[in-house]
Design a protein around this motif. Structure first.
Motif, short mmCIF file in Angstrom:
data_model
loop_
_atom_site.label_atom_id
_atom_site.label_comp_id
_atom_site.label_asym_id
_atom_site.label_seq_id
_atom_site.Cartn_x
_atom_site.Cartn_y
_atom_site.Cartn_z
N GLN A 1 2.72 2.30 8.39
CA GLN A 1 3.80 2.99 9.09
C GLN A 1 3.35 4.39 9.48
N GLN A 2 3.46 4.72 10.76
CA GLN A 2 3.23 6.08 11.21
C GLN A 2 4.54 6.61 11.75
N LEU A 3 4.97 7.75 11.24
CA LEU A 3 6.25 8.34 11.64
C LEU A 3 5.99 9.52 12.56
N PHE B 1 9.20 5.39 14.35
CA PHE B 1 8.39 4.62 13.42
C PHE B 1 7.50 3.64 14.19
N TYR B 2 6.19 3.73 13.97
CA TYR B 2 5.22 2.79 14.53
C TYR B 2 4.72 1.94 13.37
N ILE B 3 4.95 0.63 13.42
CA ILE B 3 4.82 -0.22 12.24
C ILE B 3 4.06 -1.49 12.57
N SER B 4 3.25 -1.96 11.61
CA SER B 4 2.65 -3.29 11.68
C SER B 4 2.53 -3.84 10.27
N CYS B 5 2.59 -5.18 10.14
CA CYS B 5 2.40 -5.85 8.86
C CYS B 5 1.28 -6.87 8.96
N ALA B 6 0.34 -6.79 8.02
CA ALA B 6 -0.70 -7.81 7.88
C ALA B 6 -0.32 -8.76 6.75
N GLN B 7 -0.86 -9.96 6.79
CA GLN B 7 -0.62 -10.95 5.75
C GLN B 7 -1.89 -11.12 4.93
N ILE B 8 -1.80 -10.85 3.62
CA ILE B 8 -2.99 -10.92 2.78
C ILE B 8 -2.73 -11.75 1.53
N LYS B 9 -3.80 -12.28 0.97
CA LYS B 9 -3.76 -12.98 -0.31
C LYS B 9 -4.65 -12.22 -1.27
#
Length: 288
Positions: A149-151, A164-172
């Motif tokens: 998240q970058q605000l 808000f500039y947002i991204s989600c990665a999927q990790i195990k």
């Protein structure tokens, strides 16, 4: 003349909007993976989220599901890097969060608790095109959403609205421990009364408190320790309310899309070759 000025202002606004940034690639183990290969693709182009009550604050607009996104294995304690399409240029903090999925990360909507593992604070902002941190070594194995998240607080509240500039990665995560960090709900973790949300960067800002919870750490041997920010000059990173210091840059040139002026601005005003300083408003001038 008035019509010409209106057209020019509109053109500048469009240019600025098209120049926003999105965290779209993930590196693990020294390999930089494809665009949106392990990161959920948003549906709002590169526009920010501004509604503090919206579920889009979790993984951006269109990011509630990861059915079309791969999940990558990361060993607890190892590093990872988020990469942007365009370098971050709006002043403000950057943070990284984790949320453990009850099952597969691809079907998790992020409605569970989130804990923070990294802050890049201010008032000397770290504006870069990549951000590197570590998975805490003590957290349990399983699948997680890894959220950056970058605000952007370049439009001071209340006249402007932070972005808000947002991204989600999927990790195990593998090879982890048994510590289950407490977390916060998103939305709900950020409020319009937070000092880091209402801060005015043009009003002699001397210290800054990053919104959200404190950064989780496993301890001396845990993850989430000193961050690295590739493609940036060396700088002191501020993660508390104490003012940070930043060494003098070897040259004073602002990269394209960076700030080059505005009321209260004290940074560089010379744009890099190929761009010129344009006034968006009295507070913000940008190299375009």
């Amino acid at each position: 003349m008035k019509g010409l000025l209106s057209v020019a202002a509109l053109s500048l606004a469009i240019s600025e909007a098209s120049a926003h940034y999105i965290f779209q690639q993930l590196s693990v183990g020294g390999t930089k993976h494809g665009v949106f290969e392990y990161i959920r693709q948003n549906t709002n182009y590169n526009s920010p989220v501004t509604d503090l009550a919206s579920n889009d604050l979790r993984c951006n607009e269109g990011g509630a599901s990861g059915a079309n996104t791969k999940t990558i294995t990361v060993r607890a304690g190892d590093s990872f890097t988020f990469h942007t399409d365009t370098p971050v240029y709006h002043q403000g903090p950057t943070s990284i969060y984790l949320s453990k999925a009850p099952g597969a990360a691809s079907s998790y909507d992020g409605s569970g608790p989130w804990f923070k593992i990294m802050d890049w604070g201010g008032p000397n902002w770290n504006l870069a095109s990549s951000y590197t941190a570590n998975i805490p070594s003590c957290i349990p194995d399983g699948e997680y959403l890894l959220r950056i998240q970058q605000l952007g607080i370049h439009n001071p509240w209340p006249a402007g609205i932070p972005q808000f500039y947002i991204s989600c990665a999927q990790i195990k995560v593998t090879g982890g421990g048994s510590v289950n960090p407490s977390g916060v709900s998103i939305p709900g973790a950020f409020k319009a009364t937070d000092p880091g949300y209402t801060a005015n960067i043009y009003n002699n800002l001397q210290s800054y408190t990053v919104p959200g919870p404190a950064v989780f750490s496993c301890g001396a041997n845990g993850g989430g320790s000193n961050p690295t920010v590739p493609e940036q000059p060396a700088t002191t990173l501020a993660t508390s309310t104490r003012p940070a210091t930043q060494p003098t840059a070897p040259s004073c040139t602002v990269a394209k899309y960076g700030q080059c002026g505005g009321q209260g601005f004290s940074g560089c005003t010379t744009c890099a070759s190929g761009s010129t300083c344009n006034q968006a408003n009295q507070y913000y001038h940008q190299c375009l």
